[in-house]
Design a protein around this motif. Structure first.
Motif, short mmCIF file in Angstrom:
data_model
loop_
_atom_site.label_atom_id
_atom_site.label_comp_id
_atom_site.label_asym_id
_atom_site.label_seq_id
_atom_site.Cartn_x
_atom_site.Cartn_y
_atom_site.Cartn_z
N ILE A 128 0.84 -1.20 0.00
CA ILE A 128 0.00 0.00 0.00
C ILE A 128 0.88 1.25 0.00
CG2 ILE A 128 -1.61 1.35 1.41
CD1 ILE A 128 -2.76 -1.40 2.37
N LEU A 129 1.87 1.27 0.88
CA LEU A 129 2.75 2.44 0.96
C LEU A 129 3.46 2.68 -0.36
CD1 LEU A 129 4.38 1.90 4.49
CD2 LEU A 129 2.46 3.38 3.90
N ALA A 130 3.92 1.60 -1.00
CA ALA A 130 4.63 1.74 -2.27
C ALA A 130 3.70 2.25 -3.37
CB ALA A 130 5.24 0.39 -2.66
N LYS A 131 2.47 1.71 -3.44
CA LYS A 131 1.55 2.11 -4.50
C LYS A 131 1.06 3.55 -4.33
CE LYS A 131 -0.16 -2.56 -5.57
NZ LYS A 131 -1.34 -3.46 -5.58
N LEU A 132 0.88 3.96 -3.07
CA LEU A 132 0.41 5.33 -2.82
C LEU A 132 1.54 6.35 -2.91
CD1 LEU A 132 -2.12 4.86 0.13
CD2 LEU A 132 -2.61 5.00 -2.32
N GLY A 133 2.80 5.86 -2.87
CA GLY A 133 3.93 6.77 -2.92
C GLY A 133 4.12 7.55 -1.62
N VAL A 134 3.75 6.92 -0.49
CA VAL A 134 3.93 7.57 0.81
C VAL A 134 4.95 6.76 1.62
CG1 VAL A 134 1.64 8.58 0.83
CG2 VAL A 134 1.98 6.32 1.84
N SER A 135 5.44 7.36 2.71
CA SER A 135 6.52 6.70 3.45
C SER A 135 6.13 6.25 4.85
CB SER A 135 7.73 7.64 3.55
OG SER A 135 7.36 8.84 4.20
N SER A 136 4.86 6.46 5.27
CA SER A 136 4.48 6.05 6.62
C SER A 136 3.01 5.68 6.68
CB SER A 136 4.75 7.19 7.60
OG SER A 136 3.84 8.25 7.39
#
Length: 1001
Positions: free
Chosen positions: A973-981
């Motif tokens: 999920i973090l990778a697909k959304l481009g977020v880090s936390s």
């Protein structure tokens, strides 16, 4: 010099161009240095003469000093030489003369100065004062006009001069100063002390190395023709034999090509003189490269008329040259060496003896001539005096050498104590003190221990040993030595009190006060210092609980005996204990007393002011801390101690206060004084301080500075400062695993009770939260470490008041732990904002960023917008580029409109706006609406539960899947959304309306 005919400089155009480049850069405000190397006679002096001529034509203030072959006997000789010449030169200009007179430490170097010679034993800061005074003198003078400072013949330089050259080369940055040094390459044997200095200098970007190679055939031919050579065959022979050396070629031409080696050539010219002239030249060679006219007259025994005629003969042959009002100088050092080497042993001894009997002024020169003349009593007395003189000049290495020489002569001189004017114990103590002041603490310890085995052990000697062992980080040895010192001093005090009919039972109770009251000042002084040193040795040991009583007793004795340095030291120790025990008010009062004492030791005075400012800072009184720190910075500057240990500590503290208060322009100005390219540990520590503001502002200097500081990661303090900030830098740039490695390295070197652990643990928990992986054990360990450091002091005793910043970092650690667990709430981060709101502008803004995320995750969009806007305004005003980027990302995901641009037009705001695109550009972009479509149905279910604040374990229970599977889903999920936390993912879920759906609830 004959070579200067027609003012032609032959064959050195490229070398001169490089030197002129350094000169021009200095004139433009970029300080630089050049070192010119080459064989004897290759043309170094001629090249420098041309550079000096050009500098004077451009309005430079020019200082020229020369080293002498006496080596370490004469500390700072080229600096003293340059200052003396300025004093004698009516064309020097009033600004140059006034600039020297403004620095009393420099006036000590000038012969005949009315400035006092200072105390018998320095405080350990004399050299730092002189270095700082020289730096201040050059800096202030360069504000009026650019400065060229030439130091010739560095192969003969003393240790103090070499250290000064390195210091100036590093510290001069934006001043309009050009340093130039010359040295002989053919004199540098494998272990020559100049070799490591040259290697160190040549690593500095501000230093230009120029090597003079032999002249080519065409250049040599032009040169010889310029000298008057007309015979083509002779010129060809000379070129072949001279091997590109202009001085050798000149001598061959003067000898009409006779087949001599260089030494023989030089002596052949001497042998053409009359007998009186040869005798006078030999005496001059014993005097050195330069000699005083009156002294030479006395040594020669010639009448005035005969002396003048003889000297005229020598000068007309170009062997000696007039040297201003000083007297005469050999045309070239090679000539002086050739004449001196040719002296017969008895002749040399006799002439040295004559100079020793007639010489006034420098005791170091006197000791040199006494030794060469085999006058051991004279050498002993002169060596002791030379050591004292070197101390007052801030040359501890040279002082130690002179004292050691006196100790070596001691048993060879009858009635040595009377001759030396000092007893052997005191002489050995002075030698050890000089070794300690020069940084050779282990040598100081060795000398004192040797003294304890050869002389009667006294409290004073044991106290010195303890003092040095503290600096050598030998805690156990220092405690034992200090305990012995106190025992011996106390025995003496009790004995004296008993002699005054004080009852045996009450003798100890009254002895300390009675000792000073009845006038045994020496005993009272020794006891006061022994007690103060003992308390200091125990301060950070497991016997911390004994310190208060010892320091209190030291204070009582010091006040009664009138020993201000021991009094101030005891007050500082008592204040430290009070601070640790949470008695902040008492700590401030004690430090106010200590910082108001003029102890006679500037090191202790600056230490007291530093700790006074530090306690106010650590307990949130930024205004008072700033005022006190400013007073300390001013004192350090006025006394030439800006670069001493506490001088730099005070400037760092001032930088930190600026940084915390949001005065980043001023903080950056202080940070700019700390060099980026460093090669010594003390410089690395200073350079690390600059990273506080540079990392927070995203300064481009960070990467280069860290690359240089990486070489010093073996030092615990550098590891804490640099790698702790390197972790933050890595986090701002998305390199989370590097951040974790940095944190682990720092925690390996920090003790469990050090308050610094709290901040490092908070940063480590930030990193774990960004990983998006379940590491509960690691997170729990970091939080445990933070809590232990917050509650435990030295020796496992309970810690007193942690202070507002320490409490704020602990709150931050707690909040980051909740981020790791997925349980962070707005209340958690609100507590962090409130904790930092004692004046820490940047950390309040950074905490509002997290608070805004937590509010979004909880559905409080309006409150989140308010916190976000306040954080954006502060980040813009400070120029905190990494925080501004993080806020921009949050604003895009939350679809917040950019806040109004700050109305401030301060330099900080200007820096902020120029560091990236405009605020509107930063925040106006729409989020990637297609990101949600990339998630599978199961991933959307997991994201919805993440948004409710559930942990991976709780999500696994809700969805009846393995916890490891949840971890994989979260990472995807973090990778697909481009977020880090997880928090950022939760904010995105609320934005997309996923958080309202709670499967399994």
């Amino acid at each position: 010099m004959v070579w200067r005919q027609n003012n032609a400089l032959i064959g050195r155009a490229s070398e001169l161009d490089r030197l002129v480049g350094v000169l021009d850069a200095a004139a433009a405000g970029q300080a630089g240095a050049a070192v010119i190397g080459g064989d004897a006679g290759i043309g170094k002096t001629r090249l420098v003469t041309e550079l000096v001529s050009r500098a004077r034509a451009q309005g430079f203030a020019v200082l020229i000093g020369q080293c002498a072959e006496l080596g370490d006997s004469l500390p700072y000789l080229p600096l003293a030489d340059a200052l003396r010449v300025v004093g004698d030169d009516p064309s020097a200009g009033p600004d140059l003369v006034e600039a020297i007179q403004a620095w009393p430490m420099l006036l000590r170097l000038v012969p005949g100065s009315s400035v006092g010679s200072g105390p018998e034993s320095g405080s350990g800061l004399t050299q730092q004062q002189l270095f700082g005074s020289t730096l201040g003198f050059l800096a202030e003078l360069s504000e009026t006009r650019p400065v060229l400072f030439v130091l010739e013949d560095l192969h003969w330089a003393d240790t103090a001069t070499r250290d000064l050259l390195v210091f100036l080369s590093r510290m001069l940055q934006r001043e309009r100063v050009c340093l130039v040094g010359t040295y002989r390459t053919d004199d540098l044997h494998r272990r020559h002390p100049l070799r490591p200095l040259l290697a160190e200098l040549q690593r500095l970007p501000s230093v230009t190395a120029v090597r003079l190679d032999p002249l080519g055939t065409d250049e040599m031919s032009d040169y010889l023709v310029a000298l008057g050579g007309a015979d083509a065959k002779m010129i060809g022979d000379i070129i072949e034999r001279a091997e590109g050396n202009p001085f050798y070629a000149e001598e061959l031409l003067a000898a009409e090509g006779l087949p001599y080696g260089l030494a023989s050539l030089l002596l052949a010219r001497v042998e053409r003189l009359s007998d009186p002239a040869q005798q006078l030249l030999r005496a001059a060679a014993v005097a050195g490269r330069r000699m005083d006219h009156d002294l030479l007259s006395k040594v020669s025994g010639l009448e005035d008329g005969e002396l003048e005629e003889t000297m005229r003969e020598i000068v007309s042959r170009g062997l000696l040259l007039p040297d201003g009002d000083y007297g005469y100088a050999f045309r070239h050092a090679l000539l002086q060496e050739a004449v001196y080497t040719d002296l017969l042993p008895g002749e040399r001894t006799r002439l040295h003896g004559q100079f020793a009997r007639l010489l006034g002024g420098s005791p170091a020169e006197l000791a040199y001539h006494h030794l060469a003349g085999h006058d051991l009593p004279g050498a002993l007395a002169a060596s002791v005096e030379a050591g004292r003189r070197a101390e007052t000049m801030g040359a501890p290495v040279e002082a130690h050498g002179h004292y050691d020489q006196a100790l070596a002569l001691w048993h060879r001189v009858p009635d040595a104590e009377r001759v030396a004017g000092i007893d052997r114990v005191r002489l050995a103590v002075l030698s050890a003190a000089a070794a300690h002041e020069s940084g050779d603490t282990h040598r100081a310890v060795h000398q004192v221990r040797e003294l304890l085995t050869t002389e009667e052990p006294t409290a004073g000697i044991w106290e010195r040993l303890a003092y040095y062992l503290i600096d050598a980080d030998d805690e156990a040895g220092a405690i034992e030595a200090a305990k012995t010192a106190v025992h011996l001093a106390s025995q003496r005090s009790v004995g004296l009190a008993s002699e005054r009919s004080v009852g045996a039972a009450s003798a100890r109770d009254h002895a300390d006060r009675d000792l000073a009251t009845h006038g045994d000042h020496d005993a009272g002084r020794i006891l006061a210092r022994a007690l103060a040193t003992y308390a200091r040795a125990l301060l950070w040991s497991y016997r911390h609980d004994e310190v208060k009583e010892l320091a209190g007793r030291a204070l009582q004795v010091a006040r009664a005996a009138g020993v201000p340095d021991a009094e101030s030291s005891a007050l500082i120790t008592l204040a430290t204990v009070a601070d640790i025990d949470g008695e902040v008010g008492q700590a401030k009062e004690l430090l106010a007393l200590a910082s108001g004492i003029s102890s006679g030791d500037l090191s202790i005075d600056l230490r007291a002011i530093f700790h006074h400012a530090r306690v106010h800072y650590e307990h949130g009184d930024l205004a008072a801390a700033a005022d006190i720190a400013d007073r300390g910075v001013k004192l350090a500057h006025e006394t030439g101690l800006s670069w001493s240990t506490y001088g730099t500590d005070l400037r760092f503290l001032r930088l930190l206060i600026h940084y915390v208060a949001g005065e980043w322009e001023q903080a950056s100005a202080v940070a700019a004084e700390f060099a980026v390219r460093v090669s010594r540990l003390p410089e690395a520590v200073l350079s690390g301080y600059a990273l506080f503001v540079e990392v927070a502002s995203g300064d481009a200097t960070v990467e280069e500075r860290m690359a240089w500081l990486k070489h010093f990661w073996h030092d615990g303090f550098v590891v804490y400062v640099v790698r702790g900030l390197a972790a933050e830098h890595a986090l701002w740039n998305g390199d989370v695993r590097s951040a974790v490695q940095h944190i682990e390295a720092v925690l390996e070197v920090l003790g469990p009770s050090e308050a610094a652990v709290i901040r490092i643990a908070a940063t480590g928990l930030w990193a774990l939260a960004e990983l998006g992986e379940s590491r509960p054990a690691q997170a729990d360990d970091l939080l445990r470490r933070a809590r232990v450091a917050a509650t435990t002091g030295p020796g496992s005793a309970p810690r007193g008041d942690l202070g507002p910043e320490g409490k704020a970092w602990l709150a931050r650690a707690e909040a980051e732990w909740h981020r790791v667990q997925g349980t962070a709430t707005p209340a958690t981060w609100r507590a962090v904002v409130d904790a930092f709101d004692f004046g820490f502008v940047y950390e309040v803004a950074r905490s509002r960023w997290r608070l805004a995320e937590a509010l979004l995750a909880s559905g409080s969009r309006e409150e989140a917008l308010k916190e976000w806007e306040q954080a954006v305004v502060t980040a813009e005003a400070l120029g905190a580029a990494p925080l501004r980027r993080a806020l921009a990302e949050l604003g895009r995901r939350a679809r917040f409109s950019p806040p109004p641009s700050p109305s401030s037009t301060s330099p900080s705001s200007a820096k902020s706006s120029s560091a990236s695109s405009s605020p509107a550009d930063s925040f106006a972009s729409s989020p990637d609406e297609s990101a949600l479509a990339t998630l599978t149905n199961r991933e959307q279910e997991v994201l919805a539960l993440v948004a409710t604040g559930l942990s991976n374990r709780e999500i696994a229970e809700r969805l009846f899947i393995a916890q490891k599977t949840v971890s994989v889903h979260v990472s995807n999920i973090l990778a697909k959304l481009g977020v880090s936390s997880r928090t950022q993912a939760a904010a995105y879920a609320h934005q997309e309306g996923l958080a309202s759906e709670r499967p399994g609830s």
